[in-house]
Design an enzyme around this catalytic site. Structure first.
Site, PDB file in Angstrom:
ATOM      1  CG  HIS A  70      61.729   9.318  43.663  1.00 27.27           C
ATOM      2  ND1 HIS A  70      61.444  10.501  44.312  1.00 27.27           N
ATOM      3  CD2 HIS A  70      60.548   8.818  43.251  1.00 27.27           C
ATOM      4  CE1 HIS A  70      60.138  10.697  44.283  1.00 27.27           C
ATOM      5  NE2 HIS A  70      59.570   9.696  43.651  1.00 27.27           N
TER       6      HIS A  70
ATOM      7  CG  HIS B 190      55.538  15.702  42.618  1.00 18.57           C
ATOM      8  ND1 HIS B 190      54.844  16.018  41.487  1.00 18.57           N
ATOM      9  CD2 HIS B 190      56.087  14.476  42.366  1.00 18.57           C
ATOM     10  CE1 HIS B 190      54.948  15.038  40.602  1.00 18.57           C
ATOM     11  NE2 HIS B 190      55.698  14.092  41.112  1.00 18.57           N
TER      12      HIS B 190
END
Lengths: 229, 732
Positions: free
Chosen positions: B45, B91
């Site tokens: 990430h 998200h």
């Protein structure tokens, strides 16, 4: 006309209403921070939409107890015109300047869309450039706009001609189908008994310019400027 | 002190070779706090370790690009000393586990990426993907995500003006929530994150730090399994009221000269923000963690550094401006704490309770994160589908069915829960090709869209990548805006599988080519991998967020038909491409065939033509042709019209009727043109070497084609009916 807009932490329609008011007024209204209690001489106080103090306790409840609201109440009692839009309407009811409460919408969801409103009276400083019975289009954007009051209060509001706007269809028919949030009597906005204080859930400042899709809201600001200048 | 065992290393998502590199960098064993810092900094990430190699191939430059990828968000020039700053970010993992908070904090995070650079956010969009409507979780996830996005965006007072939604069983276990924010700044007042000035104070502002979201970035870098629900505590909780205060306080301080550098605390919180600022400035930081405002007692250094509590920022300010800065944040009732200072030794030195708890070299951590050239295989090519072998259904019946399918049904139920008008500049509300917001107090407008067609990318990642960019270009052109730049949000499965890595490589190659040929560079982006559950990957979904400029916002075109007796003009070539189409999937039940190819030179010419015609005032209504094909596009224009105006279409006999109606050939638009303007429009099309054809006229209240007709009102009922009925539980 001397106008001020109260800004709370979490207000978010303060700039929008300032822009709309300026277009009718010709100059920028005064922006008053919630901690300022020293208000100058004013003809109009606007309590704008948003989420004052995050609306965490209950919409408008914290703002209603802020120092600046004590000052707004004092001015209102002396006859200064007060306009509460959306969260501003919630604040004015919480502060006792207007009767009733605004509960969660019937469908429990936030609703943002244009609605039609019937102007119930044109005998006020807020609506003098409309005509009684006229149908106007304003947007709503709220999760708690479901107006409620006990039977006695409603009787008084109706009897005194304190209803400002009702949700209706494009032809002015007021029906259950045109009620977006479950409000009693399709009430979208009300006055105090003297019709010097107006609270409404729809946003006149959002349709005050043709580029944005309509200008029915501009008439309210024009009315105020004409009446109070 | 906790001993660092192989188990602990594995729990932190570090592979044995990565841990070996840790040992090499440090020349010793890390302690637990240090291990945690390595873990988040090197998570997929935060480090883009699987995609970096390929992301570098994307075009990122143009004369109007002020800052490309590498900052919090991309920056483009829109003239008059103004800049647009924007980015899209995923998200996904948190939103599946806790849809309301996951989506809400997604919005909060992307807002901070934009205002941390000095821009006032002026619009939010979102690209959402959910599973099969029949899946038991889907309804709950849609409800939670939509109310989370609304709950956050409505309160901060930034309009949510557009986006897109798809449903497909491949998202059953991994929904996608991609949020985009567009902000407006003065070109000479843009703030960056590179720390500068040895000895300058490092300041923490915003909310207090709690124990929420610890290891969110690591969670977002792994596949889901049956225990994923247990990861709920790693999801953060958002507070949009604090965010609103933070926006106002930051912008107020940014109007002074106090700030040297500023960085929001997003994924990996205080760790990534401090490392990023120090690394970019080539400096070190010394921080006393005791000074960090904390929500809970007894937090360890590990917890403080890895917390993903929301609504926090880290700043470097000029010496002597501490009091000024403090006063601004105190006015907005936000925490303000000087937690450290910049040093010249290139190290991150952290202390807690008077002891050094971490002492790490910054650059090796921030810059030497692993970079993989993962093995990949090109996906097998699918064969084109021959339209003559496809089942023929009455076109208006097929139209009616299609308009009520999950992927084409009206999204009104969703966007009416978003305040799309606050800030008073929304010129085109949701429901059109692109949202249009006015640049406040000017006559200019910004058009914004999000696009990707995952079923095309699955069928052919290269063509699908090209198509996603081309469709964004087309949607902006369809409202009359000049496409300027894009942000990308690359959502894929597990990159350690060669076939998934092949999708990534090929999609990026396609996107890059389209961006180059359309002068539509990538200025920011985000990658979300490991979108898999028990080995099942999502459809590859490289979402594109496109931004365009209208010099005169009063000249934007909308999709709604305006009057009767006007010509319906088709721009672009129609070959009747049914491979990977919605007709094939929804009417014939077949998910197959190669997707429609994009001819980029024709795409560009058609876009230039449409923008010119709109600018010249020759277009009454305009719509791009995408999902569902020509007949769906015409129906959408009719349904959007105030009076539900109909259209009589005149189909050519050279193609099978269903292929003409529902083929998804690219590079096409439908324009409504007044008869008086028609000769000019046709001439201009020839001038632009673009195929053009009058295919019908407006009038009446029905849509007719091939001898069949259906009332526009009937279509509206089907189109508007599906989503509310689905959400009410009366329909799947």
């Amino acid at each position: 006309m001397k106008a001020a807009i109260i800004v709370f932490p979490g207000s978010n329609c303060d700039r929008d209403v300032a822009v709309a008011l300026e277009a009718s007024l010709g100059h920028r209204p005064l922006m008053v921070w919630h901690r300022d209690t020293d208000l100058p001489d004013l003809d109009l106080i606007v309590v704008p939409g948003g989420f004052s103090y995050g609306d965490y306790l209950r919409c408008g409840a914290m703002a209603a107890h802020s120092p600046v609201l004590r000052e707004v109440k004092a001015r209102a009692e002396k006859g200064t015109r007060v306009l509460g839009i959306c969260n501003g309407f919630q604040i004015l009811t919480e502060a006792g300047l207007l009767p009733g409460v605004l509960m969660r919408n019937r469908d429990l969801r936030f609703i943002c869309r244009d609605v039609h409103l019937r102007v119930e009276t044109d005998a006020t400083d807020f609506t003098r450039q409309y005509q009684a019975g006229q149908v106007v289009r304003f947007p709503i954007a709220h999760a708690e706009g479901n107006f409620f009051a006990d039977a006695e209060t409603v009787k008084a509001i109706e009897g005194n001609g304190q209803v400002a706007f009702r949700y209706c269809d494009a032809d002015g028919a007021v029906t259950e189908a045109t009620n977006p949030n479950g409000s009693l009597g399709n009430i979208a906005g009300i006055y105090n008994p003297g019709r010097t204080v107006l609270g409404l859930m729809p946003h006149p400042e959002r349709l005050a310019e043709d580029l944005l899709g309509g200008s029915d809201g501009k008439t309210m600001f024009d009315s105020l400027v004409e009446a109070l200048s | 002190m906790t001993a660092i065992t192989p188990d602990i290393i594995a729990q932190h998502g570090l592979k044995p070779d990565e841990y070996a590199k840790v040992l090499e960098i440090l020349g010793r064993e890390p302690n637990l706090t240090e291990l945690g810092i390595f873990s988040v900094m090197w998570s997929e990430h935060c480090s883009y370790k699987s995609s970096k190699k390929w992301l570098k191939t994307l075009p990122t430059k143009a004369p109007w690009v002020i800052r490309g990828p590498g900052e919090n968000a991309g920056v483009i020039d829109i003239g008059d000393n103004q800049a647009i700053i924007f980015k899209m970010e995923s998200h996904n993992h948190p939103s599946f586990i806790e849809p309301y908070q996951g989506a809400a904090t997604g919005v909060g995070g992307i807002l901070r990426d934009v205002f941390t650079m000095g821009a006032r956010p002026i619009a939010n969009l979102n690209a959402l993907r959910f599973g099969d409507p029949a899946h038991p979780k889907t309804r709950h996830l849609v409800a939670g995500v939509v109310s989370g996005i609304g709950g956050y965006g409505n309160c901060v007072g930034v309009p949510t003006v557009g986006g897109e939604v798809n449903f497909h069983p491949s998202y059953n276990g991994n929904i996608l929530v991609n949020a985009m924010t567009v902000g407006l700044a003065d070109k000479d007042r843009i703030f960056y994150s590179a720390a500068a000035g040895i000895g300058n104070p490092v300041v923490y502002v915003g909310s207090k730090t709690g124990r929420d979201g610890i290891h969110g970035a690591t969670m977002a870098s792994a596949e889901f399994d049956e225990k994923s629900e247990e990861k709920r505590p790693t999801v953060q909780v958002g507070d949009p009221f604090t965010e609103k205060l933070l926006i106002e306080a930051c912008l107020e301080l940014m109007a002074t000269d106090a700030i040297v550098a500023i960085q929001d605390m997003g994924a990996a919180g205080l760790t990534s923000s401090s490392f990023e600022m120090a690394s970019k400035g080539g400096l070190g930081i010394e921080m006393n963690l005791d000074l960090v405002p904390m929500r809970e007692e007894g937090m360890s250094a590990y917890e403080i550094m890895l917390s993903e509590s929301q609504e926090r920022m880290l700043m470097v300010i000029k010496p002597g401006r501490e009091d000024l800065a403090r006063a601004v944040f105190e006015k907005w009732e936000l925490d303000f704490a000087i937690v450290g200072h910049l040093t010249d030794n290139g190290r991150m030195v952290l202390s807690r309770h008077g002891e050094i708890v971490a002492d790490l070299p910054i650059d090796p951590l921030a810059l030497a994160s692993p970079e993989y050239d993962r093995p990949w295989v090109a996906p097998a090519k699918r064969q084109p589908v021959d339209a003559r072998e496809i089942e023929t259904v009455c076109p208006v019946e097929a139209l009616k069915t299609l308009l009520g399918t999950p992927d084409l049904a009206s999204r009104r139920w969703i966007w009416e829960q978003y305040d799309h008008m606050v800030m008073g500049d929304t010129v085109q509300r949701p429901g059109g090709d692109a949202a249009v917001v006015r640049v406040h107090a000017t006559g200019k407008g910004i058009a914004i869209t999000t696009d990707v067609t995952p079923r095309y990318v699955a069928a052919d990642p290269y063509e699908g990548g090209r198509q996603a960019v081309a469709e964004a270009y087309r949607n902006l052109s369809a409202v009359g805006a000049l496409p300027l730049a894009v942000t990308d949000n690359l959502n894929f499965g597990n990159p350690e599988k060669p076939e998934i890595m092949g999708q990534i490589v090929e999609a990026i190659r396609g996107m890059g080519q389209a961006c180059r040929e359309l002068d539509f560079p990538v200025v920011s982006g985000n990658v979300s991998l490991y979108n898999e559950t028990q080995g099942e990957a999502i459809l590859p979904t490289p979402a594109i967020g496109g931004v365009g400029l209208l010099n005169d916002v009063s000249h934007s075109a909308t999709i709604d038909l305006k009057g009767s007796g006007n010509a319906i003009v088709l721009i672009g070539e129609t070959k009747g491409w049914l491979g990977a189409s919605l007709y094939l999937r929804e009417i014939c039940g077949r998910e197959e065939g190669s997707p429609p190819p994009v001819a980029l030179h024709r795409e560009r010419r058609a876009g230039e033509l449409v923008r010119q015609l709109i600018g010249d005032g020759l277009v009454q209504a305009s719509h791009d042709i995408s999902d569902g094909g020509l007949l769906v596009a015409v129906a959408e224009m009719a349904m959007a019209s105030k009076d539900k105006i109909g259209v009589a279409l005149d189909a050519p006999t050279t193609l099978p009727l269903h292929a003409w109606c529902f083929g998804e050939d690219q590079g096409r638009y439908i324009l409504e043109v007044r008869d008086d303007d028609l000769p000019t429009v046709l001439e201009e099309a020839v001038e632009h070497d673009t195929a053009v054809r009058v295919i019908g006229h407006t009038g009446g209240r029905v849509i007719s084609v091939g001898g069949r007709a259906i009332a526009v009102e009937d279509l509206v009922k089907v189109h508007e009916g599906w989503l509310p009925a689905f959400m009410a539980g009366t329909k799947e």
